[in-house]
Design a protein around this motif. Structure first.
Motif, PDB file in Angstrom:
ATOM      1  N   LEU A   1      -5.110  -0.657  14.294  1.00 60.44           N
ATOM      2  CA  LEU A   1      -3.820  -0.811  13.592  1.00 60.44           C
ATOM      3  C   LEU A   1      -3.768  -0.572  12.160  1.00 60.44           C
ATOM      4  O   LEU A   1      -4.626  -1.617  11.550  1.00 60.44           O
ATOM      5  CB  LEU A   1      -2.983  -2.070  14.140  1.00 60.44           C
ATOM      6  CG  LEU A   1      -1.632  -2.201  13.506  1.00 60.44           C
ATOM      7  CD1 LEU A   1      -0.612  -1.164  13.811  1.00 60.44           C
ATOM      8  CD2 LEU A   1      -0.969  -3.747  14.015  1.00 60.44           C
ATOM      9  N   TYR A   2      -2.938   0.113  11.514  1.00 64.09           N
ATOM     10  CA  TYR A   2      -3.123   0.261  10.015  1.00 64.09           C
ATOM     11  C   TYR A   2      -1.596   0.185   9.528  1.00 64.09           C
ATOM     12  O   TYR A   2      -0.635   0.490  10.333  1.00 64.09           O
ATOM     13  CB  TYR A   2      -3.860   1.462   9.420  1.00 64.09           C
ATOM     14  CG  TYR A   2      -5.180   1.815   9.854  1.00 64.09           C
ATOM     15  CD1 TYR A   2      -6.271   1.638   8.899  1.00 64.09           C
ATOM     16  CD2 TYR A   2      -5.532   2.301  11.035  1.00 64.09           C
ATOM     17  CE1 TYR A   2      -7.442   1.831   9.154  1.00 64.09           C
ATOM     18  CE2 TYR A   2      -7.083   2.363  11.447  1.00 64.09           C
ATOM     19  CZ  TYR A   2      -8.030   2.227  10.447  1.00 64.09           C
ATOM     20  OH  TYR A   2      -9.275   2.370  10.672  1.00 64.09           O
ATOM     21  N   VAL A   3      -1.665  -0.305   8.095  1.00 64.17           N
ATOM     22  CA  VAL A   3      -0.377  -0.255   7.345  1.00 64.17           C
ATOM     23  C   VAL A   3      -0.676   0.249   6.020  1.00 64.17           C
ATOM     24  O   VAL A   3      -1.646  -0.181   5.650  1.00 64.17           O
ATOM     25  CB  VAL A   3       0.226  -1.495   7.613  1.00 64.17           C
ATOM     26  CG1 VAL A   3      -0.568  -2.617   6.942  1.00 64.17           C
ATOM     27  CG2 VAL A   3       1.789  -1.616   7.093  1.00 64.17           C
ATOM     28  N   THR A   4       0.021   0.662   5.308  1.00 66.05           N
ATOM     29  CA  THR A   4      -0.002   1.260   3.904  1.00 66.05           C
ATOM     30  C   THR A   4       0.876   0.266   3.049  1.00 66.05           C
ATOM     31  O   THR A   4       2.039  -0.034   3.321  1.00 66.05           O
ATOM     32  CB  THR A   4       0.585   2.497   3.713  1.00 66.05           C
ATOM     33  OG1 THR A   4      -0.269   3.508   4.283  1.00 66.05           O
ATOM     34  CG2 THR A   4       0.528   2.737   2.218  1.00 66.05           C
ATOM     35  N   ILE A   5       0.240  -0.654   1.870  1.00 62.73           N
ATOM     36  CA  ILE A   5       0.908  -1.487   1.369  1.00 62.73           C
ATOM     37  C   ILE A   5       0.959  -0.968  -0.066  1.00 62.73           C
ATOM     38  O   ILE A   5       0.022  -0.631  -0.552  1.00 62.73           O
ATOM     39  CB  ILE A   5       0.123  -2.774   1.187  1.00 62.73           C
ATOM     40  CG1 ILE A   5      -0.076  -3.360   2.667  1.00 62.73           C
ATOM     41  CG2 ILE A   5       0.745  -3.738   0.497  1.00 62.73           C
ATOM     42  CD1 ILE A   5      -1.093  -4.458   2.805  1.00 62.73           C
ATOM     43  N   ARG A   6       2.320  -0.988  -0.791  1.00 58.25           N
ATOM     44  CA  ARG A   6       2.478  -0.678  -2.040  1.00 58.25           C
ATOM     45  C   ARG A   6       3.498  -1.324  -2.585  1.00 58.25           C
ATOM     46  O   ARG A   6       4.299  -2.095  -2.060  1.00 58.25           O
ATOM     47  CB  ARG A   6       3.059   1.118  -2.146  1.00 58.25           C
ATOM     48  CG  ARG A   6       4.415   1.146  -1.416  1.00 58.25           C
ATOM     49  CD  ARG A   6       4.714   2.634  -1.620  1.00 58.25           C
ATOM     50  NE  ARG A   6       5.912   2.822  -0.867  1.00 58.25           N
ATOM     51  CZ  ARG A   6       7.224   2.714  -1.600  1.00 58.25           C
ATOM     52  NH1 ARG A   6       7.096   2.424  -2.713  1.00 58.25           N
ATOM     53  NH2 ARG A   6       8.262   3.122  -0.626  1.00 58.25           N
ATOM     54  N   ARG A   7       3.557  -1.235  -4.125  1.00 62.12           N
ATOM     55  CA  ARG A   7       4.509  -2.289  -4.901  1.00 62.12           C
ATOM     56  C   ARG A   7       5.504  -1.242  -5.327  1.00 62.12           C
ATOM     57  O   ARG A   7       5.252  -0.151  -6.039  1.00 62.12           O
ATOM     58  CB  ARG A   7       3.894  -2.851  -5.969  1.00 62.12           C
ATOM     59  CG  ARG A   7       4.805  -3.650  -6.782  1.00 62.12           C
ATOM     60  CD  ARG A   7       3.914  -4.635  -7.916  1.00 62.12           C
ATOM     61  NE  ARG A   7       2.992  -5.441  -7.218  1.00 62.12           N
ATOM     62  CZ  ARG A   7       3.114  -6.687  -7.030  1.00 62.12           C
ATOM     63  NH1 ARG A   7       4.242  -7.257  -7.189  1.00 62.12           N
ATOM     64  NH2 ARG A   7       2.195  -7.398  -6.568  1.00 62.12           N
ATOM     65  N   ASP A   8       6.636  -1.388  -5.334  1.00 63.21           N
ATOM     66  CA  ASP A   8       7.860  -0.694  -5.600  1.00 63.21           C
ATOM     67  C   ASP A   8       8.796  -1.602  -6.699  1.00 63.21           C
ATOM     68  O   ASP A   8       9.574  -2.135  -5.946  1.00 63.21           O
ATOM     69  CB  ASP A   8       8.630   0.058  -4.378  1.00 63.21           C
ATOM     70  CG  ASP A   8       9.801   0.753  -4.818  1.00 63.21           C
ATOM     71  OD1 ASP A   8       9.739   1.204  -6.027  1.00 63.21           O
ATOM     72  OD2 ASP A   8      10.741   1.241  -3.896  1.00 63.21           O
ATOM     73  N   ALA A   9       8.626  -1.442  -7.873  1.00 68.31           N
ATOM     74  CA  ALA A   9       9.353  -2.538  -8.768  1.00 68.31           C
ATOM     75  C   ALA A   9       9.119  -3.786  -8.354  1.00 68.31           C
ATOM     76  O   ALA A   9       8.177  -4.384  -8.336  1.00 68.31           O
ATOM     77  CB  ALA A   9      10.775  -1.919  -8.627  1.00 68.31           C
ATOM     78  N   ASP A  10      10.285  -4.429  -8.175  1.00 66.40           N
ATOM     79  CA  ASP A  10      10.491  -5.851  -7.778  1.00 66.40           C
ATOM     80  C   ASP A  10      10.082  -6.106  -6.214  1.00 66.40           C
ATOM     81  O   ASP A  10      10.462  -7.126  -5.916  1.00 66.40           O
ATOM     82  CB  ASP A  10      11.520  -6.722  -8.365  1.00 66.40           C
ATOM     83  CG  ASP A  10      12.752  -5.909  -7.812  1.00 66.40           C
ATOM     84  OD1 ASP A  10      12.850  -4.837  -7.160  1.00 66.40           O
ATOM     85  OD2 ASP A  10      13.729  -6.606  -7.888  1.00 66.40           O
ATOM     86  N   GLN A  11       9.744  -5.178  -5.494  1.00 65.82           N
ATOM     87  CA  GLN A  11       9.580  -5.142  -3.945  1.00 65.82           C
ATOM     88  C   GLN A  11       8.254  -4.777  -3.619  1.00 65.82           C
ATOM     89  O   GLN A  11       7.620  -4.043  -4.236  1.00 65.82           O
ATOM     90  CB  GLN A  11      10.575  -4.367  -3.411  1.00 65.82           C
ATOM     91  CG  GLN A  11      11.892  -4.840  -3.352  1.00 65.82           C
ATOM     92  CD  GLN A  11      12.947  -4.218  -2.634  1.00 65.82           C
ATOM     93  OE1 GLN A  11      12.753  -3.028  -2.599  1.00 65.82           O
ATOM     94  NE2 GLN A  11      13.971  -4.988  -1.980  1.00 65.82           N
ATOM     95  N   VAL A  12       7.525  -5.519  -2.381  1.00 66.53           N
ATOM     96  CA  VAL A  12       6.209  -4.835  -1.807  1.00 66.53           C
ATOM     97  C   VAL A  12       6.861  -4.237  -0.350  1.00 66.53           C
ATOM     98  O   VAL A  12       7.577  -4.874   0.151  1.00 66.53           O
ATOM     99  CB  VAL A  12       5.391  -6.091  -1.641  1.00 66.53           C
ATOM    100  CG1 VAL A  12       4.123  -5.583  -0.923  1.00 66.53           C
ATOM    101  CG2 VAL A  12       5.023  -6.627  -2.907  1.00 66.53           C
ATOM    102  N   VAL A  13       6.221  -3.156  -0.444  1.00 65.95           N
ATOM    103  CA  VAL A  13       6.632  -2.351   1.050  1.00 65.95           C
ATOM    104  C   VAL A  13       5.398  -2.219   1.873  1.00 65.95           C
ATOM    105  O   VAL A  13       4.270  -1.762   1.370  1.00 65.95           O
ATOM    106  CB  VAL A  13       7.265  -0.908   0.541  1.00 65.95           C
ATOM    107  CG1 VAL A  13       7.687  -0.050   1.759  1.00 65.95           C
ATOM    108  CG2 VAL A  13       8.210  -0.966  -0.674  1.00 65.95           C
ATOM    109  N   TRP A  14       5.803  -2.710   3.261  1.00 67.61           N
ATOM    110  CA  TRP A  14       4.876  -2.235   4.131  1.00 67.61           C
ATOM    111  C   TRP A  14       5.349  -0.946   5.030  1.00 67.61           C
ATOM    112  O   TRP A  14       6.373  -1.159   5.492  1.00 67.61           O
ATOM    113  CB  TRP A  14       4.683  -3.387   5.046  1.00 67.61           C
ATOM    114  CG  TRP A  14       3.577  -4.470   4.403  1.00 67.61           C
ATOM    115  CD1 TRP A  14       3.437  -4.855   3.217  1.00 67.61           C
ATOM    116  CD2 TRP A  14       2.668  -5.486   5.058  1.00 67.61           C
ATOM    117  NE1 TRP A  14       2.510  -6.114   3.122  1.00 67.61           N
ATOM    118  CE2 TRP A  14       2.099  -6.110   4.315  1.00 67.61           C
ATOM    119  CE3 TRP A  14       2.617  -5.466   6.518  1.00 67.61           C
ATOM    120  CZ2 TRP A  14       1.128  -6.978   4.533  1.00 67.61           C
ATOM    121  CZ3 TRP A  14       1.590  -6.503   6.848  1.00 67.61           C
ATOM    122  CH2 TRP A  14       0.900  -7.150   6.097  1.00 67.61           C
TER     123      TRP A  14
END
Length: 602
Positions: free
Chosen positions: A265-278
């Motif tokens: 199981l994989y997920v992509t983690i990134r930062r978008d301004a003042d949020q963290v997105v999975w």
């Protein structure tokens, strides 16, 4: 019927026989007498036992039977075991009734070490494990957790491990002391993103998991039931869950066999301004024709997310002494990689020992010329293993001493070779490790592969003179024979089993027209799956029919007998306790085969 076919252990036969003949009066005593070890009771077997015995009705008819009550609790623990297949707990329709019966009458249980460990395991599962995913009535799970918390806080339960005498009992009592209040602590932010590091019962060799919860529900068992979430060593110590400016794909869990067999199981983690997105959840499911479940993208407040990751990375309350030593050594080597690189070495797996949790194990790879930037034969490294025993001093002092020794002394002088080719080890001046280096080149040749749980494990001995005649495959693998067909035929032919015990007559029990004989090697006969690209030839583990899942040129030997025989011949013993699949803790030096979607080793 399922238990009669799949539960083949001698310890389970009296219980299965009582069910088979309809002796309902004998079911309860035989159920209580069942062994509690995971070696005999997997999650699937635990669920089938509970279903066949009508466990909730038994509990209602015998409300004061504490032995039956403890057995019901252990069956629930086994069904939710993340190292096996936790979806069996979700598939058990009477799980809520059994939880109510066990927790509601848990006060009747004697305060023994086994019962304390069982109740604590149930609480951990109800707080952050698979038990959270059951269809609970509103507030019911919280009531059960609160009841377990009050019970385990009583003085008579708090001293349950005071009489521990053996090393295993003391290790288990220490686990209860460290983890006893963890499932009953209310998180500061019950909703949103949370990481809960959970160390399982050491008596069952349960893994340490960095459980990821979103809005209070564990993510991995909800969508991936073929293996546990990765350990904190992988997710937290390496900083893989941190959100950076660049998107990063992270493997959250891997199947208990291998990713090449049953996926990950994989997920992509990134930062978008003042949020963290999975987002971009991905499951690798080799050979599966069913679409993987889709998950939506999750957004978290970046400040709260960073705070939670920092808390989880610095929290060591779950860790025992040698595990803390290993984590500190790993952190020191990550901070100063030159400590190993000056010796032409690079860091590998570092953790507490699996066979002996009271040791810290440091492994590293050695490639001559690595420090100078001109590695010599980088594709043929040697793996070394250094075992550090607990000397009673603080973990910080032990880790500092280990790092100083790594910096001042060449670790190859006190570590032992545990991986790589025998020829390469002798070439570099490290001979004398025949049991750890390429065991498939020794007298008993084998590799590890995984087969579905409905198929039994067998071992195929190497041909006498034809071991190197097959150009398609030079590695002999663990074979699988189907329950219906060759398994029954093998039980009906005791002469074949007796012949298999004698190496000189190993190929006389199932001779075929293309069976190799001494002095007359013959090439492998191509199998039907060769057209799909598999080059394993006749030694392919893919099922050609229900009764042919093994090389017809060699007899099938049951796994237990293969282990006894491998010990007599000086080979490496297989480590896993029951034929469930290749565990992720295979001993160093045993390589797994890479499986293609068809199931054939390459």
């Amino acid at each position: 019927m399922w238990l009669a076919v799949h539960a083949r252990g001698d310890e389970l036969r009296p219980f299965v026989h009582a069910l088979w003949v309809g002796a309902r009066q004998a079911v309860r005593p035989e159920l209580v007498a069942l062994p509690a070890s995971p070696r005999f009771v997997s999650s699937a077997v635990a669920r089938r036992i509970a279903e066949a015995s009508q466990l909730p009705d038994l509990l209602d008819r015998h409300p004061s039977d504490t032995d039956l009550l403890a057995r019901a609790g252990r069956l629930l623990v086994r069904m939710g075991c993340s190292r096996d297949d936790p979806t069996n707990l979700l598939a058990y329709r009477d799980a809520l009734r059994v939880y109510d019966g066990v927790v509601g009458r848990a006060g009747l249980l004697p305060p023994t070490l086994d019962n304390a460990a069982m109740l604590l395991s149930l609480a951990l599962d109800l707080s952050s494990g698979t038990g959270v995913l059951l269809e609970w009535p509103p507030g019911r799970r919280a009531v059960l957790l609160e009841s377990l918390g009050r019970l385990l806080a009583e003085p008579r339960w708090a001293v349950a491990g005071a009489t521990a005498s053996t090393a295993d009992q003391r290790r288990r009592a220490d686990w209860i002391r460290r983890t006893g209040r963890q499932p009953f602590k209310r998180p500061a932010t019950p909703d949103g993103f949370r990481v809960e590091v959970v160390a399982g019962d050491p008596a069952d060799r349960e893994p340490v998991e960095a459980r990821v919860l979103i809005d209070g529900r564990p993510v991995v068992p909800a969508v991936f039931g073929r293996g546990p979430v990765h350990s904190p060593d992988h997710l937290l110590d390496e900083g893989r869950l941190r959100a950076g400016a660049e998107p990063r794909e992270v493997q959250l869990a891997e199947a208990y066999c291998t990713e090449g067999c049953c996926g990950a199981l994989y997920v992509t983690i990134r930062r978008d301004a003042d949020q963290v997105v999975w987002e971009n959840w991905r499951q690798t499911m080799p050979g599966s024709r069913e679409p993987a479940p889709e998950l939506p993208a999750y957004r978290f407040d970046a400040s709260a997310y960073d705070t939670e990751i920092a808390r989880a990375e610095t929290d060591c309350s779950w860790s025992w002494r040698t595990r803390t030593v290993a984590r500190l050594i790993k952190a020191g080597l990550i901070e100063e990689p030159d400590v190993l690189s000056r010796w032409d070495a690079s860091r590998d797996w570092i953790s507490s020992g699996f066979d002996d949790p009271d040791t810290a194990v440091v492994t590293f790879w050695y490639v001559p010329g690595l420090a100078s930037g001109s590695p010599e034969r980088a594709d043929s490294p040697l793996q070394f293993r250094w075992v550090i025993r607990d000397d009673g001093t603080p973990p910080e002092a032990q880790a500092a001493a280990a790092l100083r020794r790594l910096a001042e002394e060449d670790p190859k002088s006190y570590a032992t070779v545990c991986g790589g080719s025998r020829e390469r080890a002798e070439e570099l001046g490290f001979p004398g490790q025949p049991r750890l280096i390429e065991p498939w080149t020794s007298r008993v040749k084998m590799a590890l592969c995984w087969v579905p749980p409905e198929i039994s494990w067998c071992w195929v001995p190497p041909p006498v003179d034809a071991a190197d005649s097959c150009s398609a495959s030079r590695r002999h693998s663990v074979r699988a024979s189907a329950n219906a067909g060759s398994w029954r035929a093998r039980r009906a032919r005791p002469s074949a089993s007796r012949a298999a015990r004698r190496p000189s007559e190993a190929f006389s029990s199932r001779a075929t027209t293309n069976s190799p004989t001494a002095g007359s090697p013959s090439p492998c006969v191509p199998s039907p799956c060769a057209a799909s690209g598999c080059r394993a030839g006749d030694r392919c583990t893919r099922a050609r029919s229900r009764s042919q899942r093994f090389c017809p040129a060699a007899p099938a030997v049951p796994l237990a007998r293969a282990m006894r025989r491998s010990t007599a011949t000086g080979s490496t013993r297989l480590p896993f306790p029951r034929p469930r699949g290749v565990r992720p803790y295979a001993p160093t030096g045993l390589r797994r085969t890479t499986l293609v979607p068809g199931g054939c080793p390459t």
